[in-house]
Scaffold this motif. Structure first.
Motif, PDB file in Angstrom:
ATOM      1  N   MET A  54       0.829  -1.211   0.000  1.00 13.07           N
ATOM      2  CA  MET A  54       0.000   0.000   0.000  1.00 13.07           C
ATOM      3  C   MET A  54       0.863   1.261   0.000  1.00 13.07           C
ATOM      4  O   MET A  54       0.466   2.283  -0.556  1.00 13.07           O
ATOM      5  CB  MET A  54      -1.015   0.000   1.149  1.00 13.07           C
ATOM      6  N   LEU A  55       2.044   1.201   0.578  1.00 12.18           N
ATOM      7  CA  LEU A  55       2.951   2.340   0.490  1.00 12.18           C
ATOM      8  C   LEU A  55       3.370   2.573  -0.960  1.00 12.18           C
ATOM      9  O   LEU A  55       3.612   3.709  -1.375  1.00 12.18           O
ATOM     10  CB  LEU A  55       4.184   2.112   1.370  1.00 12.18           C
ATOM     11  N   ALA A  56       3.428   1.486  -1.736  1.00 10.80           N
ATOM     12  CA  ALA A  56       3.870   1.591  -3.129  1.00 10.80           C
ATOM     13  C   ALA A  56       2.843   2.271  -4.020  1.00 10.80           C
ATOM     14  O   ALA A  56       3.209   2.908  -5.017  1.00 10.80           O
ATOM     15  CB  ALA A  56       4.198   0.202  -3.673  1.00 10.80           C
ATOM     16  N   VAL A  57       1.544   2.131  -3.697  1.00  8.79           N
ATOM     17  CA  VAL A  57       0.514   2.668  -4.606  1.00  8.79           C
ATOM     18  C   VAL A  57      -0.047   4.013  -4.156  1.00  8.79           C
ATOM     19  O   VAL A  57      -0.624   4.734  -4.970  1.00  8.79           O
ATOM     20  CB  VAL A  57      -0.652   1.665  -4.778  1.00  8.79           C
ATOM     21  N   ALA A  58       0.104   4.355  -2.886  1.00 11.98           N
ATOM     22  CA  ALA A  58      -0.480   5.593  -2.375  1.00 11.98           C
ATOM     23  C   ALA A  58       0.279   6.816  -2.888  1.00 11.98           C
ATOM     24  O   ALA A  58       1.508   6.794  -3.022  1.00 11.98           O
ATOM     25  CB  ALA A  58      -0.489   5.588  -0.855  1.00 11.98           C
ATOM     26  N   GLY A  59      -0.443   7.887  -3.144  1.00 12.36           N
ATOM     27  CA  GLY A  59       0.202   9.124  -3.577  1.00 12.36           C
ATOM     28  C   GLY A  59       1.145   9.683  -2.534  1.00 12.36           C
ATOM     29  O   GLY A  59       2.156  10.302  -2.860  1.00 12.36           O
ATOM     30  N   THR A  60       0.808   9.458  -1.258  1.00  9.80           N
ATOM     31  CA  THR A  60       1.684   9.838  -0.148  1.00  9.80           C
ATOM     32  C   THR A  60       1.847   8.631   0.758  1.00  9.80           C
ATOM     33  O   THR A  60       0.869   8.133   1.329  1.00  9.80           O
ATOM     34  CB  THR A  60       1.106  11.020   0.652  1.00  9.80           C
ATOM     35  N   ALA A  61       3.071   8.142   0.872  1.00 13.18           N
ATOM     36  CA  ALA A  61       3.383   6.965   1.681  1.00 13.18           C
ATOM     37  C   ALA A  61       4.155   7.404   2.914  1.00 13.18           C
ATOM     38  O   ALA A  61       5.201   8.067   2.799  1.00 13.18           O
ATOM     39  CB  ALA A  61       4.211   5.967   0.867  1.00 13.18           C
ATOM     40  N   ILE A  62       3.643   7.029   4.093  1.00 10.27           N
ATOM     41  CA  ILE A  62       4.236   7.475   5.354  1.00 10.27           C
ATOM     42  C   ILE A  62       4.597   6.266   6.201  1.00 10.27           C
ATOM     43  O   ILE A  62       3.765   5.384   6.432  1.00 10.27           O
ATOM     44  CB  ILE A  62       3.267   8.388   6.129  1.00 10.27           C
ATOM     45  N   ALA A  63       5.830   6.236   6.679  1.00  5.61           N
ATOM     46  CA  ALA A  63       6.306   5.161   7.554  1.00  5.61           C
ATOM     47  C   ALA A  63       6.348   5.647   8.992  1.00  5.61           C
ATOM     48  O   ALA A  63       6.668   6.815   9.269  1.00  5.61           O
ATOM     49  CB  ALA A  63       7.697   4.693   7.133  1.00  5.61           C
ATOM     50  N   MET A  64       6.036   4.733   9.901  1.00  7.62           N
ATOM     51  CA  MET A  64       6.163   5.040  11.320  1.00  7.62           C
ATOM     52  C   MET A  64       7.643   5.065  11.711  1.00  7.62           C
ATOM     53  O   MET A  64       8.475   4.372  11.120  1.00  7.62           O
ATOM     54  CB  MET A  64       5.410   4.006  12.142  1.00  7.62           C
ATOM     55  N   GLY A  65       7.940   5.841  12.742  1.00  5.71           N
ATOM     56  CA  GLY A  65       9.325   6.042  13.127  1.00  5.71           C
ATOM     57  C   GLY A  65      10.059   4.783  13.554  1.00  5.71           C
ATOM     58  O   GLY A  65      11.273   4.669  13.366  1.00  5.71           O
ATOM     59  N   GLN A  66       9.322   3.802  14.131  1.00  4.66           N
ATOM     60  CA  GLN A  66       9.994   2.585  14.602  1.00  4.66           C
ATOM     61  C   GLN A  66      10.140   1.537  13.505  1.00  4.66           C
ATOM     62  O   GLN A  66      10.674   0.455  13.747  1.00  4.66           O
ATOM     63  CB  GLN A  66       9.224   1.985  15.788  1.00  4.66           C
ATOM     64  N   ALA A  67       9.681   1.856  12.284  1.00  7.76           N
ATOM     65  CA  ALA A  67       9.721   0.882  11.199  1.00  7.76           C
ATOM     66  C   ALA A  67      11.159   0.531  10.824  1.00  7.76           C
ATOM     67  O   ALA A  67      12.083   1.341  10.990  1.00  7.76           O
ATOM     68  CB  ALA A  67       8.984   1.428   9.977  1.00  7.76           C
ATOM     69  N   GLU A  68      11.329  -0.672  10.296  1.00 10.88           N
ATOM     70  CA  GLU A  68      12.639  -1.102   9.821  1.00 10.88           C
ATOM     71  C   GLU A  68      13.073  -0.232   8.640  1.00 10.88           C
ATOM     72  O   GLU A  68      12.254   0.436   7.988  1.00 10.88           O
ATOM     73  CB  GLU A  68      12.593  -2.569   9.397  1.00 10.88           C
ATOM     74  N   ASP A  69      14.372  -0.276   8.349  1.00 14.63           N
ATOM     75  CA  ASP A  69      14.934   0.554   7.287  1.00 14.63           C
ATOM     76  C   ASP A  69      14.241   0.316   5.947  1.00 14.63           C
ATOM     77  O   ASP A  69      14.041   1.255   5.169  1.00 14.63           O
ATOM     78  CB  ASP A  69      16.429   0.284   7.140  1.00 14.63           C
ATOM     79  N   GLU A  70      13.864  -0.936   5.664  1.00 16.36           N
ATOM     80  CA  GLU A  70      13.207  -1.253   4.395  1.00 16.36           C
ATOM     81  C   GLU A  70      11.895  -0.490   4.242  1.00 16.36           C
ATOM     82  O   GLU A  70      11.551  -0.028   3.139  1.00 16.36           O
ATOM     83  CB  GLU A  70      12.939  -2.761   4.318  1.00 16.36           C
ATOM     84  N   ILE A  71      11.163  -0.355   5.331  1.00 14.74           N
ATOM     85  CA  ILE A  71       9.870   0.331   5.277  1.00 14.74           C
ATOM     86  C   ILE A  71      10.083   1.831   5.139  1.00 14.74           C
ATOM     87  O   ILE A  71       9.404   2.497   4.336  1.00 14.74           O
ATOM     88  CB  ILE A  71       9.036   0.027   6.533  1.00 14.74           C
ATOM     89  N   ARG A  72      10.999   2.367   5.885  1.00 15.70           N
ATOM     90  CA  ARG A  72      11.293   3.806   5.803  1.00 15.70           C
ATOM     91  C   ARG A  72      11.801   4.176   4.406  1.00 15.70           C
ATOM     92  O   ARG A  72      11.483   5.246   3.880  1.00 15.70           O
ATOM     93  CB  ARG A  72      12.317   4.187   6.870  1.00 15.70           C
ATOM     94  N   ALA A  73      12.553   3.269   3.807  1.00 19.34           N
ATOM     95  CA  ALA A  73      13.074   3.524   2.456  1.00 19.34           C
ATOM     96  C   ALA A  73      11.959   3.541   1.416  1.00 19.34           C
ATOM     97  O   ALA A  73      12.082   4.190   0.368  1.00 19.34           O
ATOM     98  CB  ALA A  73      14.114   2.477   2.090  1.00 19.34           C
ATOM     99  N   ALA A  74      10.872   2.827   1.682  1.00 22.45           N
ATOM    100  CA  ALA A  74       9.753   2.744   0.736  1.00 22.45           C
ATOM    101  C   ALA A  74       8.765   3.880   0.895  1.00 22.45           C
ATOM    102  O   ALA A  74       7.805   3.968   0.124  1.00 22.45           O
ATOM    103  CB  ALA A  74       9.030   1.409   0.921  1.00 22.45           C
TER     104      ALA A  74
END
Length: 292
Positions: A248-268
């Protein structure tokens, strides 16, 4: 938008340079475990108030979770989020009290997953029809997960025949030894299904591996939910913290990661907010209000 013009509390994510906020947000979808809630079952007052503010400002707010609809009743009563909502890790989209779309498992796929569970002692599998769930064995090691779902299994399932004509929306392996995760993912893929690993702050000793229809993930479900609303994906905001949120981060116009997320999620993600203990999702929602 430049990094210096970001609202307080937001930082650039790995895809910030690709972010094109050309239209105001209209629909915000939040992961649940690790995003809307942390180690406790309920959202904090800060998050509840932020959801209220967002919806009062005209935003549609929904959740995207691996949980079944029955396991969301308490949180929904607290948040009063209008939706649409994504359930079963993307296998079901619900709006206005009805199922907009569902992707289901075939009986032979259910049987294949049950056979995998019978051969292992480091995991068991839960099968989810439209209401409640059945288990491959009554394994007390999974009770912490039952507590999250706010109910016990409705029974033990030996084969897909137990379901009768009722479709299975999703299967979830509760994994008691994280070393088993790669083998379970491979087994799910051999059954022709989509595998997605996930976790919850409320059950740090358990890992989950979801099995859904190959066309069912949070990203495809989010696109279907946005289409139901008539909202383009450019006006959709997705907020998450785990691997099963990547689609869902890949398709959303704005993708937001939580601060505790792993590096892979923050990078996406385009943006990063504070972690769940610091009410990061509230920061994201208030930023969406400001952008409107």
């Amino acid at each position: 938008m430049t990094t210096t013009s970001l609202p307080p509390g937001l930082l650039p994510g790995g895809r910030f340079a690709d972010w094109r906020p050309t239209a105001p947000p209209a629909y915000v979808v939040c992961d649940v475990d690790g995003t809307l809630v942390g180690p406790s079952a309920a959202a904090t007052d800060e998050v509840v108030d932020a959801v209220d503010r967002a919806q009062a400002a005209g935003l549609r707010v929904g959740f995207a979770t691996g949980r079944m609809r029955g396991a969301m009743h308490a949180l929904q009563e607290q948040l009063h989020a209008h939706g649409p909502h994504v359930l079963h890790n993307g296998a079901e989209v619900r709006a206005d009290g009805r199922t907009v779309h569902a992707w289901t498992l075939r009986p032979d796929q259910v049987d294949a997953l049950l056979e995998v569970a019978r051969e292992r002692n480091d995991a068991y599998v839960e099968i989810y029809p439209e209401d409640g769930f059945l288990v491959s064995s009554w394994d007390e090691r999974a009770r912490a997960h039952w507590d999250i779902l706010d109910r016990e299994p409705i029974g033990v399932i030996d084969s897909s025949a137990t379901l009768g004509d009722e479709p299975a929306l999703k299967a979830t392996f509760a994994v008691f030894d994280p070393d088993a995760v790669p083998e379970l993912i491979a087994a799910i893929e051999r059954a022709g299904l989509l595998a997605g690993a996930a976790g919850s702050p409320r059950t740090p000793d358990l890992t989950y591996v979801n099995a859904t229809h190959p066309d069912a993930d949070k990203g495809r479900a989010l696109a279907r939910a946005a289409d139901h609303l008539g909202v383009p994906l450019t006006q959709v905001v997705a907020i998450g913290d785990a691997a099963n949120d990547l689609s869902m981060l890949a398709v959303a116009g704005t993708a937001i990661a939580m601060g505790q997320a792993e590096d892979e999620i923050r990078a996406a993600a385009h943006l990063v907010v504070p972690d769940v203990d610091a009410h990061g999702v509230a920061v994201a929602l208030d930023a969406c209000i400001a952008w409107r």
